[in-house]
Motif scaffolding. Structure first.
Motif, PDB file in Angstrom:
ATOM      1  N   TRP A 108       0.829  -1.206   0.000  1.00 27.56           N
ATOM      2  CA  TRP A 108       0.000   0.000   0.000  1.00 27.56           C
ATOM      3  C   TRP A 108       0.867   1.261   0.000  1.00 27.56           C
ATOM      4  O   TRP A 108       0.469   2.288  -0.567  1.00 27.56           O
ATOM      5  N   VAL A 109       2.061   1.171   0.586  1.00 26.61           N
ATOM      6  CA  VAL A 109       2.987   2.302   0.562  1.00 26.61           C
ATOM      7  C   VAL A 109       3.545   2.482  -0.844  1.00 26.61           C
ATOM      8  O   VAL A 109       3.622   3.600  -1.359  1.00 26.61           O
ATOM      9  N   ARG A 110       3.918   1.373  -1.478  1.00 29.07           N
ATOM     10  CA  ARG A 110       4.450   1.453  -2.855  1.00 29.07           C
ATOM     11  C   ARG A 110       3.438   2.095  -3.791  1.00 29.07           C
ATOM     12  O   ARG A 110       3.794   2.905  -4.655  1.00 29.07           O
ATOM     13  N   SER A 111       2.167   1.735  -3.619  1.00 31.47           N
ATOM     14  CA  SER A 111       1.147   2.276  -4.519  1.00 31.47           C
ATOM     15  C   SER A 111       0.998   3.784  -4.339  1.00 31.47           C
ATOM     16  O   SER A 111       0.700   4.508  -5.293  1.00 31.47           O
ATOM     17  N   ARG A 112       1.227   4.276  -3.119  1.00 30.11           N
ATOM     18  CA  ARG A 112       1.095   5.706  -2.872  1.00 30.11           C
ATOM     19  C   ARG A 112       2.325   6.485  -3.337  1.00 30.11           C
ATOM     20  O   ARG A 112       2.259   7.702  -3.521  1.00 30.11           O
TER      21      ARG A 112
ATOM     22  N   GLY B 216      -7.742   1.711  -3.604  1.00 31.15           N
ATOM     23  CA  GLY B 216      -8.936   1.495  -4.401  1.00 31.15           C
ATOM     24  C   GLY B 216     -10.034   2.476  -4.052  1.00 31.15           C
ATOM     25  O   GLY B 216     -10.598   3.160  -4.919  1.00 31.15           O
ATOM     26  N   MET B 217     -10.349   2.590  -2.783  1.00 28.68           N
ATOM     27  CA  MET B 217     -11.411   3.489  -2.355  1.00 28.68           C
ATOM     28  C   MET B 217     -10.998   4.940  -2.508  1.00 28.68           C
ATOM     29  O   MET B 217     -11.805   5.796  -2.849  1.00 28.68           O
ATOM     30  N   THR B 218      -9.728   5.234  -2.285  1.00 29.56           N
ATOM     31  CA  THR B 218      -9.238   6.604  -2.436  1.00 29.56           C
ATOM     32  C   THR B 218      -9.425   7.095  -3.863  1.00 29.56           C
ATOM     33  O   THR B 218      -9.829   8.242  -4.099  1.00 29.56           O
ATOM     34  N   SER B 219      -9.148   6.233  -4.819  1.00 27.09           N
ATOM     35  CA  SER B 219      -9.265   6.628  -6.223  1.00 27.09           C
ATOM     36  C   SER B 219     -10.713   6.759  -6.674  1.00 27.09           C
ATOM     37  O   SER B 219     -11.010   7.487  -7.612  1.00 27.09           O
ATOM     38  N   LEU B 220     -11.629   6.063  -5.996  1.00 27.49           N
ATOM     39  CA  LEU B 220     -13.036   6.101  -6.383  1.00 27.49           C
ATOM     40  C   LEU B 220     -13.776   7.287  -5.786  1.00 27.49           C
ATOM     41  O   LEU B 220     -14.693   7.823  -6.403  1.00 27.49           O
ATOM     42  N   ALA B 221     -13.391   7.680  -4.572  1.00 27.85           N
ATOM     43  CA  ALA B 221     -14.177   8.664  -3.817  1.00 27.85           C
ATOM     44  C   ALA B 221     -13.947  10.087  -4.306  1.00 27.85           C
ATOM     45  O   ALA B 221     -12.817  10.486  -4.575  1.00 27.85           O
ATOM     46  N   ASP B 222     -15.034  10.844  -4.402  1.00 27.81           N
ATOM     47  CA  ASP B 222     -14.907  12.284  -4.606  1.00 27.81           C
ATOM     48  C   ASP B 222     -14.361  12.928  -3.343  1.00 27.81           C
ATOM     49  O   ASP B 222     -13.573  13.867  -3.404  1.00 27.81           O
ATOM     50  N   GLU B 223     -14.818  12.416  -2.189  1.00 31.10           N
ATOM     51  CA  GLU B 223     -14.317  12.894  -0.898  1.00 31.10           C
ATOM     52  C   GLU B 223     -14.120  11.698   0.025  1.00 31.10           C
ATOM     53  O   GLU B 223     -15.053  10.924   0.248  1.00 31.10           O
ATOM     54  N   LEU B 224     -12.903  11.533   0.538  1.00 28.92           N
ATOM     55  CA  LEU B 224     -12.599  10.495   1.523  1.00 28.92           C
ATOM     56  C   LEU B 224     -12.359  11.199   2.851  1.00 28.92           C
ATOM     57  O   LEU B 224     -11.365  11.898   3.026  1.00 28.92           O
ATOM     58  N   VAL B 225     -13.294  11.020   3.780  1.00 30.79           N
ATOM     59  CA  VAL B 225     -13.204  11.656   5.092  1.00 30.79           C
ATOM     60  C   VAL B 225     -12.634  10.635   6.069  1.00 30.79           C
ATOM     61  O   VAL B 225     -13.281   9.633   6.383  1.00 30.79           O
ATOM     62  N   LEU B 226     -11.413  10.880   6.532  1.00 29.79           N
ATOM     63  CA  LEU B 226     -10.746   9.919   7.406  1.00 29.79           C
ATOM     64  C   LEU B 226     -11.115  10.153   8.870  1.00 29.79           C
ATOM     65  O   LEU B 226     -11.158  11.289   9.336  1.00 29.79           O
ATOM     66  N   VAL B 227     -11.368   9.052   9.558  1.00 26.84           N
ATOM     67  CA  VAL B 227     -11.699   9.108  10.988  1.00 26.84           C
ATOM     68  C   VAL B 227     -10.935   8.006  11.718  1.00 26.84           C
ATOM     69  O   VAL B 227     -10.770   6.910  11.196  1.00 26.84           O
ATOM     70  N   PRO B 228     -10.445   8.258  12.929  1.00 27.50           N
ATOM     71  CA  PRO B 228      -9.916   7.159  13.750  1.00 27.50           C
ATOM     72  C   PRO B 228     -11.085   6.318  14.252  1.00 27.50           C
ATOM     73  O   PRO B 228     -12.217   6.815  14.353  1.00 27.50           O
ATOM     74  N   SER B 229     -10.839   5.042  14.551  1.00 25.43           N
ATOM     75  CA  SER B 229     -11.961   4.189  14.947  1.00 25.43           C
ATOM     76  C   SER B 229     -11.607   3.158  16.006  1.00 25.43           C
ATOM     77  O   SER B 229     -12.433   2.295  16.308  1.00 25.43           O
ATOM     78  N   GLU B 230     -10.418   3.240  16.574  1.00 25.91           N
ATOM     79  CA  GLU B 230     -10.039   2.190  17.522  1.00 25.91           C
ATOM     80  C   GLU B 230     -10.886   2.260  18.787  1.00 25.91           C
ATOM     81  O   GLU B 230     -11.039   3.311  19.400  1.00 25.91           O
ATOM     82  N   GLY B 231     -11.449   1.116  19.173  1.00 26.32           N
ATOM     83  CA  GLY B 231     -12.204   1.031  20.412  1.00 26.32           C
ATOM     84  C   GLY B 231     -11.328   0.558  21.552  1.00 26.32           C
ATOM     85  O   GLY B 231     -10.167   0.188  21.356  1.00 26.32           O
ATOM     86  N   ALA B 232     -11.893   0.536  22.756  1.00 24.36           N
ATOM     87  CA  ALA B 232     -11.133   0.113  23.924  1.00 24.36           C
ATOM     88  C   ALA B 232     -11.237  -1.382  24.162  1.00 24.36           C
ATOM     89  O   ALA B 232     -10.473  -1.940  24.940  1.00 24.36           O
ATOM     90  N   SER B 233     -12.170  -2.042  23.475  1.00 27.00           N
ATOM     91  CA  SER B 233     -12.377  -3.468  23.694  1.00 27.00           C
ATOM     92  C   SER B 233     -12.328  -4.210  22.369  1.00 27.00           C
ATOM     93  O   SER B 233     -11.395  -4.041  21.602  1.00 27.00           O
ATOM     94  N   MET B 234     -13.362  -4.996  22.059  1.00 20.48           N
ATOM     95  CA  MET B 234     -13.321  -5.852  20.882  1.00 20.48           C
ATOM     96  C   MET B 234     -13.648  -5.128  19.583  1.00 20.48           C
ATOM     97  O   MET B 234     -13.203  -5.536  18.513  1.00 20.48           O
ATOM     98  N   PHE B 235     -14.444  -4.063  19.670  1.00 23.72           N
ATOM     99  CA  PHE B 235     -15.017  -3.494  18.462  1.00 23.72           C
ATOM    100  C   PHE B 235     -14.602  -2.043  18.254  1.00 23.72           C
ATOM    101  O   PHE B 235     -14.245  -1.340  19.205  1.00 23.72           O
ATOM    102  N   PRO B 236     -14.661  -1.574  16.996  1.00 18.94           N
ATOM    103  CA  PRO B 236     -14.282  -0.183  16.720  1.00 18.94           C
ATOM    104  C   PRO B 236     -15.186   0.808  17.438  1.00 18.94           C
ATOM    105  O   PRO B 236     -16.340   0.525  17.764  1.00 18.94           O
ATOM    106  N   SER B 237     -14.654   1.977  17.667  1.00 18.84           N
ATOM    107  CA  SER B 237     -15.425   3.079  18.246  1.00 18.84           C
ATOM    108  C   SER B 237     -16.040   3.906  17.127  1.00 18.84           C
ATOM    109  O   SER B 237     -15.383   4.216  16.125  1.00 18.84           O
ATOM    110  N   LEU B 238     -17.297   4.298  17.320  1.00 18.33           N
ATOM    111  CA  LEU B 238     -17.978   5.153  16.356  1.00 18.33           C
ATOM    112  C   LEU B 238     -18.044   6.602  16.810  1.00 18.33           C
ATOM    113  O   LEU B 238     -18.647   7.437  16.136  1.00 18.33           O
ATOM    114  N   VAL B 239     -17.436   6.912  17.951  1.00 14.49           N
ATOM    115  CA  VAL B 239     -17.498   8.283  18.465  1.00 14.49           C
ATOM    116  C   VAL B 239     -16.924   9.290  17.464  1.00 14.49           C
ATOM    117  O   VAL B 239     -17.566  10.316  17.175  1.00 14.49           O
TER     118      VAL B 239
END
Length: 293
Positions: free
Chosen positions: A9-13, A220-243
């Protein structure tokens, strides 16, 4: 050291550009030490790669990030996406109470989001939704939650924004109703089902505007999107955080309102009048509300 030593993924960028030795060491460390790099400050990342902090920042900029915090968030999201839910739980351990751990993690996420948020991009996203006849919102499982928030609030202020939670033929039927100039919003967090990725691939050829709200910037998604809005998502337990994602949705709605406050107020008042006509919310005289002492 050759370019083949770098993560794909780094090479592609890099797009064929040849980085210098120091930058290459940083980019190589993203693949060889993803866990450590995903937590590290710029100084710590430099120590891992054997360079200084300034070189770490240059490495991030050379592959299209504004600085180290956005790149670190990308590395972290990629690392976590390779783990199962139970492995994510093991990754976090049990060093503190669950409430405290959750609060600390989301405070950290919001600090990272502050480095990622782009006011101009929020305006562009709002303009796409405002300009679309219809906006279709897609998200899998719990990731549909912020989509419900986006659709409901946008409808309340006068925009045809629809959440589609079904899959299969129902999903494809909803997508087939979109016309050129309409918009598609996809919540692309942790792991995304193949049907949503395929639909994203069809958006451009059908003349749709694609907004992706996600926790990683895969090419792939970066090239398709008109706007890519990046968000962090790491949760404190098993699942991602949506905050952070919910925060971004709130910001998008605020940007829509800011683009036309009079129109938003008129639509919201009309919604409120309709709710009042149908007595959606109880009043004191209905006897449902507790008496104020």
């Amino acid at each position: 050291m050759t370019e083949s030593d770098l993560p794909p993924w780094v090479r592609s960028r890099l797009s064929g550009r040849a980085p210098g030795r120091g930058v290459t060491e940083v980019l190589r460390a993203l693949g060889s030490h993803p866990r450590q790099m995903s937590y590290a400050s710029a100084q710590q990342a430099g120590e891992i790669a054997g360079v200084n902090a300034a070189t770490v920042v240059r490495a991030a900029q050379q592959i299209g990030f504004t600085g180290w915090p956005p790149l670190r968030a990308e590395v972290r999201s990629r690392y976590l996406s390779l783990l199962s839910a139970s492995q994510v739980l093991e990754e976090h351990g049990e060093a503190e109470g669950v409430g405290e751990a959750t609060l600390h993690q989301d405070l950290h996420n919001l600090r990272d989001l502050a480095a990622l948020i782009d006011e101009d991009q929020l305006t562009r996203v709002a303009d796409i939704i405002i300009g679309a006849r219809t906006t279709l919102v897609l998200g899998s499982g719990s990731f549909a939650g912020p989509g419900l928030q986006l659709a409901h609030l946008a409808q309340t202020i006068g925009h045809d924004v629809r959440l589609e939670r079904a899959g299969g033929t129902a999903l494809l039927n909803s997508f087939s109703l979109l016309r050129e100039g309409d918009a598609l919003v996809i919540f692309h967090l942790w792991r995304t089902p193949g049907d949503l990725l395929q639909i994203a691939g069809l958006a451009r050829e059908r003349g749709l505007r694609l907004i992706v709200i996600g926790d990683h910037a895969r090419p792939g998604m970066t090239s398709l999107a008109d706007e890519l809005v990046l968000v962090p998502s790491e949760g404190a337990s098993m699942f991602p955080s949506l905050v952070p994602t919910v925060t971004v949705v709130q910001a998008i709605i605020a940007a829509i309102v800011a683009a036309g406050p009079a129109a938003a107020s008129t639509a919201a008042d009309a919604s409120d009048d309709l709710w009042r006509t149908f007595r959606i919310f109880p009043t004191d005289k209905d006897g449902f509300l507790p008496e104020v002492q």
